[in-house]
Design a protein around this motif. Structure first.
Motif, PDB file in Angstrom:
ATOM      1  N   LEU A 173       0.811  -1.215   0.000  1.00 21.24           N
ATOM      2  CA  LEU A 173       0.000   0.000   0.000  1.00 21.24           C
ATOM      3  C   LEU A 173       0.846   1.268   0.000  1.00 21.24           C
ATOM      4  CD1 LEU A 173      -2.989   0.503  -0.219  1.00 21.24           C
ATOM      5  CD2 LEU A 173      -3.122   0.687   2.269  1.00 21.24           C
ATOM      6  N   LEU A 180      -6.536   0.050  -5.316  1.00 18.53           N
ATOM      7  CA  LEU A 180      -7.448  -0.083  -4.183  1.00 18.53           C
ATOM      8  C   LEU A 180      -8.550   0.969  -4.241  1.00 18.53           C
ATOM      9  CD1 LEU A 180      -8.335  -1.386  -1.574  1.00 18.53           C
ATOM     10  CD2 LEU A 180      -6.654   0.010  -0.345  1.00 18.53           C
ATOM     11  N   ASN A 204     -12.253  -0.319  -4.410  1.00 19.38           N
ATOM     12  CA  ASN A 204     -13.098   0.043  -3.266  1.00 19.38           C
ATOM     13  C   ASN A 204     -14.326   0.836  -3.709  1.00 19.38           C
ATOM     14  OD1 ASN A 204     -13.545   0.266  -0.282  1.00 19.38           O
ATOM     15  ND2 ASN A 204     -13.332   2.443  -0.753  1.00 19.38           N
ATOM     16  N   SER A 219      -2.942  -3.701   6.892  1.00 19.78           N
ATOM     17  CA  SER A 219      -3.022  -2.994   5.614  1.00 19.78           C
ATOM     18  C   SER A 219      -4.372  -2.309   5.457  1.00 19.78           C
ATOM     19  CB  SER A 219      -2.791  -3.976   4.463  1.00 19.78           C
ATOM     20  OG  SER A 219      -2.895  -3.329   3.219  1.00 19.78           O
ATOM     21  N   LEU A 220      -5.413  -2.970   5.926  1.00 22.51           N
ATOM     22  CA  LEU A 220      -6.762  -2.403   5.834  1.00 22.51           C
ATOM     23  C   LEU A 220      -6.868  -1.119   6.654  1.00 22.51           C
ATOM     24  CD1 LEU A 220      -9.584  -2.953   4.652  1.00 22.51           C
ATOM     25  CD2 LEU A 220     -10.096  -4.255   6.717  1.00 22.51           C
ATOM     26  N   ALA A 224      -5.139   1.699   4.968  1.00 22.08           N
ATOM     27  CA  ALA A 224      -5.944   2.282   3.890  1.00 22.08           C
ATOM     28  C   ALA A 224      -6.952   3.279   4.450  1.00 22.08           C
ATOM     29  CB  ALA A 224      -6.666   1.180   3.120  1.00 22.08           C
ATOM     30  N   SER A 284      -9.749  -4.640  -0.249  1.00 15.61           N
ATOM     31  CA  SER A 284      -8.346  -4.774   0.134  1.00 15.61           C
ATOM     32  C   SER A 284      -7.774  -6.114  -0.322  1.00 15.61           C
ATOM     33  CB  SER A 284      -8.207  -4.630   1.651  1.00 15.61           C
ATOM     34  OG  SER A 284      -6.869  -4.776   2.065  1.00 15.61           O
ATOM     35  N   CYS A 330      -7.598  -6.247  -4.248  1.00 19.33           N
ATOM     36  CA  CYS A 330      -6.460  -5.442  -4.716  1.00 19.33           C
ATOM     37  C   CYS A 330      -5.171  -6.238  -4.621  1.00 19.33           C
ATOM     38  CB  CYS A 330      -6.371  -4.161  -3.887  1.00 19.33           C
ATOM     39  SG  CYS A 330      -4.911  -3.148  -4.237  1.00 19.33           S
ATOM     40  N   LYS A 331      -4.949  -6.887  -3.491  1.00 15.89           N
ATOM     41  CA  LYS A 331      -3.736  -7.679  -3.288  1.00 15.89           C
ATOM     42  C   LYS A 331      -3.635  -8.788  -4.326  1.00 15.89           C
ATOM     43  CE  LYS A 331      -0.151  -8.851  -0.632  1.00 15.89           C
ATOM     44  NZ  LYS A 331       0.973  -7.961  -0.296  1.00 15.89           N
TER      45      LYS A 331
END
Length: 368
Positions: free
Chosen positions: A147, A156, A160, A190-191, A194, A241, A244-245
């Motif tokens: 990120l 993302l 999202n 990571s979430l 974000a 999330s 995206c990964k």
């Protein structure tokens, strides 16, 4: 003339993509044969059409394959051979396209194609400069699936935006049927990052924790409780999330994206001028900037809201959208449909749920 049904076909949406599918439906009333039919039904229909008025390419409405999609079967049995073919194409066709794009962009910069084109190019150059001075170092320093990398932030942001507008009843139906595509693991750190960066908005930490708990336990069923708006938004953020990964590690064409980023990284290492020198090289290599500008314009035309997020909130990331456009095209097409024809978007979601195409809801147009 062919008749159209009121119910959309979720299987065909998955196969063709929403934009191509809806265009096909709009063309059906002027076609004497339903080009959505498949298999023996299609063969029988076309055997009767012996007037020579339709060529083979008209007979089946199919999704056109990109170069990287065409490479996938080769990569399956020989990654080395696929890499050689991709490299040859890049050294021949790719460079020729960049040169042609550079000539066209230079003409636009000199106002040879009109004032509108000149103003558009000016804004794109400004976006590129803004991105270079604020984010470029992170783009070439961090891995693209982390990120900290602005490319990951751009992906993302778009994903999202999409998961945030998936209707509650779609999430509820998928969850209650046990059909939600759940990530193998959820990176809560990571979430939360974000959220702190403002990429994920209007979601409280308590709702995220509840969403993570539900997604980690797919065998659970609600008893006297349904997914509400707050929880649906949180579930959408968690899914975004994870999606995206996965896109940035396994998505179609991701190797080409990594190669392009590696080239930028090599430029930066080889220049003594730092960011300014690297930017100058990018501006001089007009074909690269031309490709970036055209992708930015396509995004702006399809979804002005998403374009504004990348342009202003991510400091000019619209000018690196071209690096991930193949990964995100179907997400953007669906967001575009929602912005312009929200009732049609709802019908698309209903068709996908009806046909049990849950995977295509969350990974539209993707082979992963």
């Amino acid at each position: 003339m062919a008749n159209t049904d009121s119910m959309y076909d979720g299987n065909l949406i998955s196969e063709l993509g929403v934009k191509r599918y809806l265009k096909g439906r709009s063309d059906l009333p002027t076609s004497n044969i339903n080009f959505f039919v498949r298999g023996k039904a299609a063969e029988a229909a076309w055997d009767k059409c012996n007037f020579g008025c339709h060529g083979p390419t008209y007979r089946n409405l199919t999704k056109p394959s990109s170069f990287h999609e065409a490479l996938q079967p080769i990569g399956g049995f020989s990654p080395t051979l696929a890499g050689v073919i991709d490299g040859i194409r890049h050294q021949t066709v790719g460079k020729a396209q960049n040169i042609a794009g550079g000539v066209e962009r230079t003409g636009e910069g000199l106002m040879l194609n009109g004032d509108d084109a000149f103003q558009s190019v000016g804004d794109e150059n400004l976006s590129a400069y803004q991105f270079a001075t604020t984010c470029f170092e992170k783009l070439v320093t961090f891995e693209i699936d982390t990120l900290d990398n602005p490319l990951s932030q751009a992906v993302l942001t778009i994903v999202n935006e999409y998961t945030a507008v998936i209707p509650e009843w779609v999430l509820r139906s998928a969850y209650q049927d046990g059909a939600l595509l759940l990530p193998d693991s959820i990176n809560s750190v990571s979430l939360m990052k974000a959220v702190s960066l403002g990429i994920i908005k209007d979601v409280e930490q308590s709702d995220l924790s509840e969403a993570i708990n539900l997604l980690k336990n797919p065998s659970k069923r609600f008893v006297g409780k349904q997914i509400g708006k707050k929880l649906a938004s949180a579930m959408g953020a968690v899914l975004a999330s994870s999606i995206c990964k996965k896109l940035l590690t396994q998505g179609p064409g991701i190797n080409a994206t990594k190669r392009d980023v590696a080239k930028l990284r090599a430029h930066m290492r080889g220049l003594k001028g730092g960011l300014g020198g690297t930017l100058l090289t990018l501006l001089q290599t007009q074909g690269v900037l031309d490709k970036a500008g055209k992708a930015s314009r396509r995004l702006n035309q399809a979804s002005p809201r998403v374009w504004r997020l990348l342009r202003f909130e991510l400091n000019g990331a619209n000018m690196v959208y071209f690096l991930v456009e193949p990964l995100l095209r179907e997400y953007v097409d669906r967001l575009s449909l929602l912005e312009r024809r929200p009732k049609e978007f709802a019908k698309v979601m209903a068709a996908l749920v009806h046909e049990k195409q849950t995977r295509n809801i969350f990974f539209p147009g993707s082979a992963i």
